[in-house]
Design an enzyme around this catalytic site. Sequence first.
Site, short mmCIF file in Angstrom:
data_model
loop_
_atom_site.label_atom_id
_atom_site.label_comp_id
_atom_site.label_asym_id
_atom_site.label_seq_id
_atom_site.Cartn_x
_atom_site.Cartn_y
_atom_site.Cartn_z
N GLU A 1 0.83 -1.21 0.00
CA GLU A 1 0.00 0.00 0.00
C GLU A 1 0.87 1.25 0.00
OE1 GLU A 1 -3.41 2.15 2.77
OE2 GLU A 1 -3.15 -0.02 2.86
N LYS B 1 -7.13 -0.61 11.96
CA LYS B 1 -6.55 -1.12 10.71
C LYS B 1 -5.32 -0.30 10.34
CE LYS B 1 -6.16 -1.33 6.00
NZ LYS B 1 -5.45 -0.40 5.09
N ASP C 1 3.96 -14.32 12.26
CA ASP C 1 2.60 -14.65 11.88
C ASP C 1 1.71 -13.41 12.06
OD1 ASP C 1 0.08 -15.65 11.48
OD2 ASP C 1 0.31 -17.39 12.79
N HIS D 1 -4.15 10.46 -1.06
CA HIS D 1 -4.59 9.26 -1.75
C HIS D 1 -5.00 9.58 -3.19
CE1 HIS D 1 -5.52 6.48 1.92
NE2 HIS D 1 -4.26 6.83 1.82
#
Length: 748
Positions: free
Chosen positions: A86, A272, A288, A386
């Site tokens: 990203e 997030k 992990d 963005h």
Amino acid sequence: MAQLSNSRIPGFFKLDVPARIQALRERGLLTTADVQALESGTHTLRTPTADRMIENVVGVMGLPLGLGLNFLINGKDYVVPLVVEEPSIVAGLSGAARITRLSGGIEVDTTDPVLIGQVQIADIEFADNAKKTLLENREEILNLANSLHPKMVARGGGAVDIEVHIHRDVGESKETLLILHLLVDTRDAMGANVVNSMCEGIASLIETISGGTVFLRILSNFTDRAMVTAKLTIPVENLATGDYSGERVRDGIVIANDWARVDMYRAVTHNKGIMNGIDAVALATGNDFRAIEAAAHAFAAADGQYRALTSWTKSENGALEGILHMPMKVGTVGGSLETNPTVAINHRILGSPNAAELAGIMGAVGLAQNFAALRSLSTAGIQQHHMNLHARSVASTANVPDEYFNEVVDALIEEGDIKVWRAQDILRRLRSTKTEDDTEHARSASCGKVILLGEHSVVYGRPALALPLPLAVEARVVPSEEPILLIPRWGIEQQIHTTEANPQGLVGVLAMLLHQLGLNEKSVAIEVFPNVPRAMGLGGSAAIAVAVIRALSDFFDLALSSERVNELAFQCERSAHGNPSGVDNTIATYGEPLLYKQPANPNDPAHEIVKPAKPVPLVVGMSGKESLTANMVEQVRQAHVRHKVTYEMVFDQLASITADGVEAFIEGDFPKLGELMNMAHGCLNAIQISTPALEELVFLARNNGALGAKITGAGGGGSVVALCPDTQDDVAKAMETAGYQTLSFTIE
């Protein structure tokens, strides 16, 4: 490996990849083997290794590996490897870390790396008595568990405690379940296998003590006994940006976080963002990330309401204070950490931390990522950034050339209609406008070169077979208030100082050229439009010289002949490279396949045009590492001085190969020509001008159907050329898949 003294590397993002790798090497973060692996691409996970890691393997998928700079954590500098696709995450993190280090960096604290194993016990008649009995036999259970992994105990870890939880009225049968928690300190290991095997090993003892039946025995990924706390304080004067005062930025971050503490919908997006940074480090270090994600989100909802993992407040003195508190169980030994070579390099970049230190680093990254996102949201807004990234992606998809790229991106953002078709429409409009201007000031063109046979030996009087690379460089001259060089594609805009005694670089070469032509009093802008990368062994400097000379000839009506253009271009090459062979400028001037040899008599012709019987399809693969011809020619010259007899033998062999190769080229005997190219590559390798990346490109070409593949040009980086009669697309695709740029063309 030396400890990093400063994670600030100013201008790092402006460097090309080889220069970035070298910067890390200079700071002691990479070994020589690491540098070679990163430059050649051999650090990536190979398919045979992947096949031993999971089932049904058919390939390996790559993700970008970037670096978070500027981190100061517990007073220690870190360069943090990040594996993420990203955009903006790496830049945002590095910027946030730079701000936090101004006020002492980020402080972190971690608990012992304890993992919980769960043993499910059913068929219990008296649950409370069974719980009491299990707890009374705590030492016996721990001793048995630790006997199964004495090495873990020797490292200071092992099973440290048990807990017993009762769940009544479970399911339709309203059964009572006992769940025994085995708490295990796994030290630097991720610990899943250790904990699972301990739970398996104590199952029979648990049944005997409890009188019940053991079913599942497995670790829990809710690692709330292995916690990290990261804290930072930023004075308001360090928060100000653009039109936003530090106080406004601080208050915006606080209120944005307050929202995420009470609103689940906002909290999910908030967290997030935190995991954007943490997951990137987890992937880079072979941990992990799925388990870390699961534990983080479970902890965020531990009180029954899903909340933000961070807390941002205003301190008594008005500063911004941030805290991240969350589970963080990671490992630094075992499993994929030791299988994947990229993971090993990343641990060395971090300074080979233990598990607790790595957990702290990841907590600091999560807090910094959250700060970067909230700061952007509370100021100009993240959408503007963005949108810029989206517009650049769309322009790239629309294949907008470099010279129009920024104009197209700006127009897309201004219009707000960011679509591929719109980018192409804007490009057509810009080109139309440019064409009107170009009609008055037309461009001159020149060819690049690919040496098919005879590199380096041509400097010592042997022949070389050189082929033109069509339309490598264009140039034009337009009126200007001062002499200036413009190369928009390379970001070059430099004044040409025609009065300096010894001007340097490309502008120095052009200053010399203007003197030669008697134009040093003229004020013009020389615009150059290269269509090939620089320093890739493709004759770019000579092509620039020829294109510029022709553009000057056209603009000032000098009517220079090809012979004079070639002569002037050779002088430019000599100024730039010291002792050039003359191949590059000759092929740039004439644009025909040439057999070139330095004449013993200056009045004799140096080249002979050669024509193939049928089209010759070629692919050029570029290593991405710039190679300076002058440096490589000098390196070979010094080796020739030390080992003259041996090098003369190699040059004689290259001369023989070239003679046979010219014959095969003219006759269209591709199998023979390919074999001779492979032999020539062996000779060039023998004089030590190859690199791991060039060797990989040669292997990729031959392995995907090329009849021959070899270094072209000076070596030490640069490019290879492959003969591909029926496999141009296959060879180019294989090289591009491996991360290299290619050019495909055919000599008619």
